[in-house]
Structure formats: structure tokens, C-alpha cells
Design a protein around this motif. Structure first.
Motif: not given
Length: 315
Positions: A240, A243-244, A247, A285, A289-290, A293
Motif C-alpha cells: 500500500t 503504491s501511494h 503516485v 491513477a 491507488i488510494y 483497491r
């Protein structure tokens, strides 16, 4: 209309992707799909937050506000870009350009601090769970969101006034697909050193500081997870957080490169392609992403869909 020795410009030409004349319709379809997907994804998050009581937490409060901010952000730039891709007259009026810049800077600046606020929320949730309800009570969250909008408003008004008080005489062709500061500075007749200094100061305040705060928050989150959580939890949290951070780095990194470049590079073709990262691709995105998911969001969506099916069955 003359001002001193300079002719007042009444409209600008947004060059955009004119050099790719044979790809105009193809680019239109690609950017239209991205725009509609971003719009629908962010609207879905807002509606899900509105109609799902279990999502009424600080985390999703920030995400819903962030989605509203993103809808406004992409709607400031993308529609005009799409229109110009299919038009021979790729123009925007002087005041239309000023309004677009003001809105873009307002929303972009607010977004920078909103990302930092969201990281701060996660920092409190993971690093200080016992104090979370106190540190992130409703009034604190509302104040943080208001502060983001207030900072953005100040930056938008200040920068757009400084830019559009300059005389433009070299050309009215903006080598980008929207009205941005660097390409407009390259068209100014006067010495723009003061404007460049102000731009650097604001870039530091709006991009560098929230980026540092965001990275600091995630660094503390990762450190806390390493010390206190199991291997399974660590793997999920790292996935997590990474991925954050990707971005966040994409948004902050591309925008900081854009505004920290030397004046000699203003108006170059690379600017428009760099701008695509934080004006088009990052907003696409972000919801995936936030939000989309997250298990809570998925479960809330399933619940609403099942309730809708039951309601339709009774009808």
C-alpha cells in the motif's frame, strides 16, 4: 490597444499537440477515455462515501474531498484540451487564460497539501492509534481541508495576478495545451526575474514542503510497521505504502521539475509531455491507488449494489 510600446494581446494560441497533426483524433479519443474514467471513478468514490455510513471515517472523508478536488482539477484543463484537438482555431481569450491559470493553480496547490493531509491521517492511524480519535476528530479534519483550499486560493490569486500584469509582446503562442506559468513567462516583454523568484518560493512552499511532510509520514509508518507488526501485515502495508509513494512521487516530482527548471528551457516541447503526468495521468491513477483497491470500499460497493438489486426486484 496599445500599452506603452506594447500591443495588448486579446487571445492566446494553445499550441498543444499541433506537431502531431495526423494523431489529433487518436489523441482526442485517448484523452477523452482517460478524462471520463477519471471523472466516473472520482464521482463513484464521493457517492460511495455519501451513502455508506461505515465509510464515514477521517480517512474516507479526506478521500471524498480529494476526489471532489480532482474532479474540479481535471475539468479545468481537459475539456479545453479536447476541444482544441478537434479544432483548427486553438485559441483561448486573455481573460479565459487568466481564469484557467487561477483555477489550475488553486486546485493544484490545494491537492499538494491534501495529499500531505491524507498521509498525516495515515501516520496518526498507524503510529498513534490510541490517540487517533483525538488527533483526527471531525473538526480537525474539516480545518485541514479548509486550510488546503485556503492555501490554494492564495496561490492562485497571487500567481495569476503577477503573471497577467506582465506585458506580452514576443508572441501569443503558448507552447502547451493549457495556460501555465513557464510558457507564459517566455512570452513576456519585461524582465521576469521577480516573477521567477516568486515562482521558486511558491514551488518550495507548495510542492517541496508537502512532499517532505508526506515522505516523513510514510517513513514513520514503515518504521512502525517494521517494529510492531507481523510479516503478513508488513507485506500488505509495504504494498500500500509503495503504491501511494509512487503516485505521490509522480505528482510532486513531475510538477517540481516543471517549475524548478531554468528560464532557458521555458516553452520547450518537453514541458507539455511532462505536464501530462500531473494533469492527466496522476488524476487517473489516484482513485485506483488510494480508494478502489481498499476492502472497505469494495465491500461498501457490493452492499450498495446488493441493496439496489433487492430494491429493483421489489419494484
Amino acid at each position: 490597444m496599445e500599452i506603452g510600446n506594447y500591443t495588448r494581446i486579446h487571445e492566446f494560441i494553445l499550441v498543444g499537440f499541433s506537431s502531431l497533426a495526423h494523431l489529433q483524433f487518436f489523441l482526442f479519443m485517448i484523452f477523452l477515455c482517460i478524462f471520463m474514467t477519471s471523472l466516473l471513478a472520482h464521482m463513484f468514490i464521493i457517492l460511495l462515501y455519501r451513502f455508506s455510513p461505515n465509510l464515514h471515517t477521517p480517512m474516507y472523508f479526506f478521500l471524498a474531498n480529494f476526489s471532489f478536488l480532482e474532479i474540479c482539477y481535471i475539468s479545468t484543463i481537459t475539456p479545453k484540451m479536447l476541444t482544441n484537438l478537434l479544432s483548427q482555431q486553438k485559441t483561448i481569450t486573455f481573460y479565459g487564460c487568466a481564469v484557467q491559470m487561477n483555477c489550475y493553480l488553486l486546485l493544484g496547490s490545494a491537492e499538494c497539501y491534501m495529499l500531505a493531509a491524507m498521509a498525516y491521517d495515515r501516520y496518526n492511524a498507524i503510529c498513534h492509534p490510541l490517540l487517533y480519535n483525538t488527533n483526527m476528530r471531525k473538526i480537525v479534519c474539516i480545518i485541514l481541508v479548509i486550510d488546503c483550499w485556503l492555501i490554494g486560493t492564495i496561490v492562485g490569486i497571487l500567481q495569476s495576478n503577477l503573471i497577467f500584469s506582465l506585458p506580452f509582446c514576443r508572441s501569443n503562442r503558448i507552447n502547451n495545451f493549457y495556460c501555465d506559468i513557464p510558457p507564459l513567462l517566455s512570452l513576456a516583454c519585461n524582465n521576469t526575474q521577480f516573477n521567477e523568484i516568486i515562482m521558486l518560493i511558491i514551488t518550495f512552499i507548495i510542492i517541496v514542503i508537502p512532499f517532505i511532510l508526506t515522505v516523513f509520514s510514510y517513513a514513520n509508518i514503515i518504521w512502525t510497521i517494521l517494529k510492531h507488526h507481523s510479516a503478513g501485515t508488513r507485506k500488505k502495508a509495504f504494498s500500500t505504502c509503495s503504491s501511494h509513494l509512487i503516485v505521490v512521487s509522480m505528482f510532486y516530482g513531475s510538477s517540481s521539475i516543471m517549475y524548478l527548471r531554468p528560464k532557458s528551457s521555458y516553452g520547450m516541447d518537453e514541458e507539455k509531455y511532462l505536464s501530462l503526468i500531473y494533469t492527466i495521468f496522476a488524476p487517473l491513477a489516484n482513485p485506483f491507488i488510494y480508494s478502489l483497491r481498499n476492502n472497505d470500499v469494495i465491500n461498501a460497493a457490493r452492499k450498495i449494489l446488493s441493496e439496489a438489486k433487492i430494491a429493483c426486484h421489489h419494484i
